[in-house]
Motif scaffolding. Structure first.
Motif, PDB file in Angstrom:
ATOM      1  N   ARG A  29      -4.755  74.283  24.830  1.00 59.98           N
ATOM      2  CA  ARG A  29      -4.432  74.703  23.406  1.00 59.98           C
ATOM      3  C   ARG A  29      -5.914  74.260  22.414  1.00 59.98           C
TER       4      ARG A  29
ATOM      5  N   GLU B 262      -0.985  63.364  25.938  1.00 58.98           N
ATOM      6  CA  GLU B 262      -2.372  63.378  26.485  1.00 58.98           C
ATOM      7  C   GLU B 262      -3.824  62.336  26.671  1.00 58.98           C
TER       8      GLU B 262
ATOM      9  N   ASN C 122       0.169  59.656  23.556  1.00 55.88           N
ATOM     10  CA  ASN C 122      -1.207  59.095  23.559  1.00 55.88           C
ATOM     11  C   ASN C 122      -1.382  57.933  24.989  1.00 55.88           C
TER      12      ASN C 122
ATOM     13  N   ILE D 123      -8.550  64.669  12.271  1.00 53.19           N
ATOM     14  CA  ILE D 123     -10.025  64.031  12.451  1.00 53.19           C
ATOM     15  C   ILE D 123     -10.857  64.455  11.630  1.00 53.19           C
TER      16      ILE D 123
ATOM     17  N   PHE E 230     -13.028  56.439  19.531  1.00 51.88           N
ATOM     18  CA  PHE E 230     -12.367  57.306  19.442  1.00 51.88           C
ATOM     19  C   PHE E 230     -13.522  57.825  18.525  1.00 51.88           C
TER      20      PHE E 230
ATOM     21  N   GLU F 115      -7.472  71.277  14.552  1.00 50.70           N
ATOM     22  CA  GLU F 115      -6.780  69.718  15.083  1.00 50.70           C
ATOM     23  C   GLU F 115      -8.289  69.790  15.768  1.00 50.70           C
ATOM     24  N   ASP F 116      -8.358  70.492  16.578  1.00 54.50           N
ATOM     25  CA  ASP F 116      -9.230  70.110  17.235  1.00 54.50           C
ATOM     26  C   ASP F 116     -10.728  71.184  17.812  1.00 54.50           C
TER      27      ASP F 116
ATOM     28  N   LEU G 272      -7.448  71.094  26.336  1.00 53.47           N
ATOM     29  CA  LEU G 272      -7.763  70.885  24.528  1.00 53.47           C
ATOM     30  C   LEU G 272      -9.260  70.939  24.892  1.00 53.47           C
TER      31      LEU G 272
ATOM     32  N   GLY H 133       0.217  60.252  17.272  1.00 53.83           N
ATOM     33  CA  GLY H 133      -1.422  60.230  16.981  1.00 53.83           C
ATOM     34  C   GLY H 133      -1.357  59.313  16.106  1.00 53.83           C
TER      35      GLY H 133
ATOM     36  N   VAL I 192      -7.814  66.481  27.484  1.00 55.56           N
ATOM     37  CA  VAL I 192      -8.700  66.190  26.157  1.00 55.56           C
ATOM     38  C   VAL I 192     -10.567  66.154  26.935  1.00 55.56           C
TER      39      VAL I 192
ATOM     40  N   HIS J 177       0.564  67.822  12.338  1.00 56.57           N
ATOM     41  CA  HIS J 177       0.383  66.057  11.168  1.00 56.57           C
ATOM     42  C   HIS J 177       0.683  66.531  10.510  1.00 56.57           C
TER      43      HIS J 177
ATOM     44  N   TYR K 121      -7.110  61.800  27.572  1.00 63.36           N
ATOM     45  CA  TYR K 121      -8.603  61.748  27.807  1.00 63.36           C
ATOM     46  C   TYR K 121      -9.146  61.498  28.342  1.00 63.36           C
TER      47      TYR K 121
ATOM     48  N   HIS L 237       1.666  71.985  17.125  1.00 60.46           N
ATOM     49  CA  HIS L 237       1.746  70.516  16.847  1.00 60.46           C
ATOM     50  C   HIS L 237       1.272  70.104  15.706  1.00 60.46           C
TER      51      HIS L 237
ATOM     52  N   THR M 174       3.051  64.503  15.975  1.00 58.80           N
ATOM     53  CA  THR M 174       2.569  63.820  16.101  1.00 58.80           C
ATOM     54  C   THR M 174       2.784  62.433  16.629  1.00 58.80           C
TER      55      THR M 174
ATOM     56  N   LEU N  91     -14.863  64.330  23.550  1.00 58.31           N
ATOM     57  CA  LEU N  91     -14.670  63.359  22.506  1.00 58.31           C
ATOM     58  C   LEU N  91     -15.294  62.844  22.642  1.00 58.31           C
TER      59      LEU N  91
ATOM     60  N   SER O 186       3.690  64.165  20.613  1.00 60.34           N
ATOM     61  CA  SER O 186       2.766  64.103  21.599  1.00 60.34           C
ATOM     62  C   SER O 186       3.058  62.541  22.002  1.00 60.34           C
TER      63      SER O 186
HETATM   64  N1  KMH Z   1      -6.598  65.086  18.162  1.00 61.57           N
HETATM   65  C1  KMH Z   1      -6.856  65.199  19.619  1.00 61.57           C
HETATM   66  C2  KMH Z   1      -7.606  65.665  20.073  1.00 61.57           C
HETATM   67  C3  KMH Z   1      -2.457  63.522  18.850  1.00 61.57           C
HETATM   68  O1  KMH Z   1      -2.068  63.604  17.442  1.00 61.57           O
HETATM   69  O2  KMH Z   1      -1.238  62.262  19.019  1.00 61.57           O
HETATM   70  C4  KMH Z   1      -5.449  64.125  20.036  1.00 61.57           C
HETATM   71  C5  KMH Z   1      -4.210  64.841  19.401  1.00 61.57           C
HETATM   72  C6  KMH Z   1      -3.388  63.118  19.589  1.00 61.57           C
HETATM   73  O3  KMH Z   1      -3.307  65.541  19.162  1.00 61.57           O
END
Ligand code: KMH
Ligand code: ZN
Length: 302
Positions: A252, A169, A110, A15, A116, A256-257, A231, A85, A197, A49, A171, A47, A83, A200, A108
């Motif tokens: 969490r 996850e 979703n 993000i 988003f 990232e958050d 989160l 996501g 979550v 990425h 939302y 977690h 991830t 957002l 993860s």
């Molecule tokens: N970025 C987070 C709000 C994922 O990586 O699958 C959600 C997340 C999504 O962590």
């Protein structure tokens, strides 16, 4: 004995973009160092990425994950969560690749499609170092983070074959009902790890009533068959962590958050946020879970 609380640290995500903070981990070395620092500070789960080290763009190729996964596994005992996501611009086949390849203990998942809203960040950040950043954020004005029922099932079946379990996850409240549907069909088995979550744009808000409603609904749907984690996005991160820890939840944190450690103050590392979460948890008379505690609580393959 005090209740144990799992801290997950999400160290870089997809993000935030490199121009937003000099502390956002980008290269494999930075991501490894951030994950190790978070584990040493008390995170039981990291977690992860990956990003292209040339420009910080999200990258779901297994080759982008390999260099830091190896180091984190060698240097810590923490639970690796990869991830699926990826980034909201990617299709599900691309997103699942690193989890399918590395077969981690956790990936993860979703639980629904949604708008988003990354673009509110454009109001705060005006200058960008790399060409991709502004169009990426601007594009979220009219972009859907796609997680259809078929997409969810594809990730679930691909990763379950490897014994991977899920950070689920959610939302919004509807995502809990989607999860209940997959549980009813036997496609996913308890214990569930529900990561709710908050805050957002496009999902449920960050109000204490939102947090309470999410917990009440998950309690009603899943009873004792789940571990609840929260989160909070951006400035809501630690307030929501405190509320949820007091209500029986796990937390969490991570860059990232949220890029922040206090009002107008950038976090200088992921570990700094983990330490803050730990202080809150221990201040409530609770204990932080070790990676092996988390493995027991979530029935991971180890
Ligand atoms: N970025 C987070 C709000 C994922 O990586 O699958 C959600 C997340 C999504 O962590
Ligand atoms: Zn993520």
């Amino acid at each position: 004995m005090a209740r144990k609380v799992i801290i997950t640290c999400a160290v870089t995500g997809a993000i935030h973009t490199p121009s937003m903070s000099p502390h956002l981990p980008i290269t494999p070395e930075e991501i490894a160092e951030a994950a190790i620092g978070a584990a040493e500070a008390g995170a039981a789960i990291v977690h992860l990425h990956a990003r292209d080290p040339k420009n910080g763009k999200p990258d779901q190729s297994p080759e982008a994950f390999a260099p830091f996964l190896q180091v984190v596994k060698q240097r810590t005992n923490c639970v690796i969560n990869i991830t699926t996501g990826g980034a909201p611009t990617m299709l599900v086949e691309e997103r699942v690749r690193p989890a399918a390849h590395f077969k981690p203990e956790v990936a993860s998942l979703n639980m629904g499609s949604m708008n988003f809203g990354l673009y509110p960040m454009l109001n705060r950040f005006k200058e960008f170092k790399y060409d991709w950043e502004q169009p990426y954020l601007e594009g979220s004005r009219d972009r859907i983070f796609r997680n259809t029922f078929a997409d969810i099932e594809y990730i679930l079946t691909t990763c379950s074959e490897n014994g991977t379990r899920f950070e689920i996850e959610c939302y919004d409240i509807g995502h809990l009902y989607t999860l209940a549907h997959f549980v009813d069909r036997g496609v996913i088995k308890p214990p569930l790890f529900v990561q709710s979550v908050f805050g957002l744009l496009g999902g449920i808000g960050p109000h204490p009533e939102d947090v309470a409603h999410m917990k009440r609904t998950a309690d009603r749907l899943f009873g004792n068959d789940y571990q609840w984690s929260v989160l909070g996005a951006g400035r809501n991160q630690l307030a929501i962590a405190a509320q949820a820890a007091a209500m029986g939840g796990n937390v969490r944190v991570g860059l990232e958050d949220s890029l922040w450690i206090g009002p107008g103050k950038l976090a200088e590392s992921n570990a700094q946020q983990v330490k803050m979460a730990r202080q809150i948890i221990e201040g409530l008379g609770l204990e932080i879970a070790t990676p092996d505690d988390a493995r027991n609580m979530l029935s991971l393959k180890g």
